[in-house]
Design an enzyme around this catalytic site. Structure first.
Site, mmCIF file in Angstrom:
data_model
loop_
_atom_site.group_PDB
_atom_site.id
_atom_site.type_symbol
_atom_site.label_atom_id
_atom_site.label_comp_id
_atom_site.label_asym_id
_atom_site.label_seq_id
_atom_site.Cartn_x
_atom_site.Cartn_y
_atom_site.Cartn_z
ATOM 1 N N ASP A 46 0.864 -1.191 0.000
ATOM 2 C CA ASP A 46 0.000 0.000 0.000
ATOM 3 C C ASP A 46 0.898 1.237 0.000
ATOM 4 O O ASP A 46 2.044 1.172 -0.448
ATOM 5 C CB ASP A 46 -0.966 -0.064 1.191
ATOM 6 C CG ASP A 46 -2.283 0.647 0.882
ATOM 7 O OD1 ASP A 46 -2.227 1.820 0.468
ATOM 8 O OD2 ASP A 46 -3.355 0.056 1.052
ATOM 9 N N HIS A 54 2.102 1.840 -3.249
ATOM 10 C CA HIS A 54 1.183 2.774 -3.902
ATOM 11 C C HIS A 54 1.666 4.213 -3.822
ATOM 12 O O HIS A 54 0.917 5.131 -4.101
ATOM 13 C CB HIS A 54 -0.221 2.637 -3.299
ATOM 14 C CG HIS A 54 -0.827 1.272 -3.513
ATOM 15 N ND1 HIS A 54 -2.043 0.909 -3.013
ATOM 16 C CD2 HIS A 54 -0.358 0.192 -4.180
ATOM 17 C CE1 HIS A 54 -2.312 -0.359 -3.359
ATOM 18 N NE2 HIS A 54 -1.296 -0.811 -4.058
#
Ligand SMILES: *[C@@H]1O[C@H](CO)[C@@H](O)[C@H](O)[C@H]1NC(C)=O
Ligand SMILES: *[C@@H]1O[C@H](CO)[C@@H](O)[C@H](O)[C@H]1NC(C)=O
Ligand SMILES: *[C@@H]1O[C@H](CO)[C@@H](O)[C@H](O)[C@H]1NC(C)=O
Ligand SMILES: *[C@@H]1O[C@H](CO)[C@@H](O)[C@H](O)[C@H]1NC(C)=O
Ligand SMILES: *[C@@H]1O[C@H](CO)[C@@H](O)[C@H](O)[C@H]1NC(C)=O
Length: 439
Positions: free
Chosen positions: A227, A250
């Site tokens: 993430d 991310h």
């Protein structure tokens, strides 16, 4: 003469006494200073060492010498299982706290042991402390990749909650079940020299998350997760992220914002001198569709190297990660303003180097792109702007021969080209441009 002689003797006696006293005090401190968890019954094993850790903490925290970095809670080398544990303050009247040195490996206990559980929102928590230093050569291993079953709890590995004037330095974090580090309700906290790793496919494993905190520094760390490497959530003010190498993951994100009502504003963020590699996003601001009103302002991303990043520069005000947003069609009411992207260079693995997709209800204001130098493989990079109230300055672009700008075809309606006094609002346009954008 006799008087001088007596004075000298007196001086030496006093000096000797003072010196002895000082040495003894230091020696006493040194003897009582280190509270090694193994002296409180902890042992490298699969059984839950929680009680021993807490006993050592109580001793270190209540020691009159806590503070001034003179009392240490030590987890020595070895692999220790430990259930959810909260190290609570305050410790001393002078607002001190022990130094916590973790040289060993911590793992959550495997759950079948009597009473041992970590299915909390947090595994290891430090709360209500001032002048805390947590450091060491050790590893906090969340064993997230060993979790099975459908309802996997998203347990954060390490939480600082209500911690002030403190430092988290040099530890290694692997395979968290949820966020690796969460700094919440903190003021004047530095997290530096961290090494954080989880598989690219592991959900919600943000590296470092900041929320409802001010004066936070995240420095010189290497973070690769499934993430965001760093996520800066609601209520964050004066946060600097510098010297972070991010990937996979991310990217470096502000948000997500606007998930809940009553979120506090975000302002005064600087993300600089970072390298982002092989991630889905580079630098990003994300807010949920249908989000209640709040503000995100004075945000600077500068001196960022992008290496093979899908969306290097992105503002996404329709952030809906798993496509389960009940109000997906509603505009976000998070007002984004004064955002600078400066000296961002490198390679994009997608065709869209810059996407600024703002809210139709709250267009972004004061966005500047300056010194952006990105390439998108063989094809020219593209931009996508919507609801950005200009000027988006300074964007100096060499115009490509060919169709530019062109409207995006597809399900979205074209926005009105609303021209307010002195500003321009860019509609839902996609620009095909050769991407040497220099300001
Ligand atoms: C820490 O240092 C300060 C100033 O040097 C002193 O006043 C205080 O008593 C010390 N506290 C402890 C717990 O040693
Ligand atoms: C304790 O150590 C930390 C980290 O090295 C340092 O920042 C802090 O100033 C020290 N605190 C005191 C009271 O010496
Ligand atoms: C944190 O440090 C600042 C000064 O550096 C001080 O003013 C503040 O009171 C400290 N916070 C706490 C909770 O002691
Ligand atoms: C930039 O970050 C790197 C680590 O990625 C660090 O070694 C370097 O000192 C930083 N430079 C500046 C100017 O902060
Ligand atoms: C923007 O944020 C930075 C970092 O917190 C701060 O130093 C600066 O004063 C802020 N600028 C404005 C205009 O508020």
């Amino acid at each position: 003469m006799a008087t001088i002689f007596k004075s000298l003797i007196f001086f030496f006696v006093v000096a000797t006494l003072l010196h002895a006293g000082h040495a003894r005090r230091r020696k006493d401190n040194a003897a009582s200073v280190v509270h090694d968890v193994t002296e409180y019954g902890a042992a490298p094993s699969n059984r839950d060492n929680r009680d021993a850790f807490l006993a050592a903490w109580r001793a270190a925290c209540s020691s009159s010498a806590a503070g001034n970095n003179s009392t240490t809670l030590l987890v020595p080398k070895g692999t220790f299982a430990v259930g959810a544990v909260q190290f609570e303050g305050p410790c001393t009247d002078n607002g001190g706290a022990p130094v916590v040195v973790i040289d060993g490996v911590l793992q959550p206990c495997s759950g079948d042991g009597g009473g041992c559980h970590i299915s909390h929102d947090a595994w290891i928590t430090f709360s209500g402390l001032n002048n805390l230093l947590v450091t060491g050569d050790g590893t906090l291993d969340g064993q997230g990749h060993h979790q099975s079953g459908k309802a996997k709890p998203m347990t954060t590995t390490l939480v600082f909650d209500g911690v002030t004037n403190s430092t988290l330095r040099g530890l290694r974090f692997v395979n968290s079940r949820g966020f690796h580090v969460n700094l919440r309700r903190c003021t004047h906290v530095v997290a530096e020299g961290l090494d954080i790793h989880a598989p690219a496919t592991s959900r919600n494993t943000d590296g470092v998350h900041v929320g409802v905190s001010s004066h936070v520094r995240i420095l010189d760390s290497v973070i690769g997760t499934g993430d965001d490497c760093v996520s800066i959530g609601p209520g964050s003010t004066d946060v600097v992220v510098s010297g972070v190498t991010c990937g996979p993951g991310h990217g470096l994100s502000v948000g997500s914002l606007g998930k809940d009502a009553g979120e506090r504003d975000v302002r005064g963020l600087i993300v600089k001198n970072c390298t982002v590699k092989g991630t889905t996003n580079g630098v990003r601001i994300k807010t949920w569709p249908g989000s209640p009103p709040s503000r995100a302002s004075n945000i600077t991303f500068q001196d960022i190297a992008m290496d093979d990043v899908t969306n290097p520069i992105i503002i996404d005000q329709r952030y809906c990660p798993h496509d389960h947003c009940s109000d997906a069609g509603e505009p976000s009411l998070v007002q984004i303003s004064d955002v600078t992207f400066r000296r961002i260079e490198g390679t994009s693995s997608g065709p869209m180097a810059v996407r600024l997709l703002c809210s139709e209800e709250r267009p972004c204001t004061g966005v500047s792109l300056d010194g952006i130098d990105l390439t998108c493989g063989d094809a020219p990079c593209r931009f996508e702007f919507s609801n950005v109230q200009g000027p988006v300055a300074p964007v100096v672009v060499e115009q490509a021969p060919g169709p530019a700008p062109a409207l995006v075809s597809g399900g979205r309606r074209e926005e009105d080209a609303d021209v307010a006094s002195g500003t321009e609002q860019l509609g839902w346009l996609t620009w095909w441009l050769p991407f040497t954008v220099r300001g």
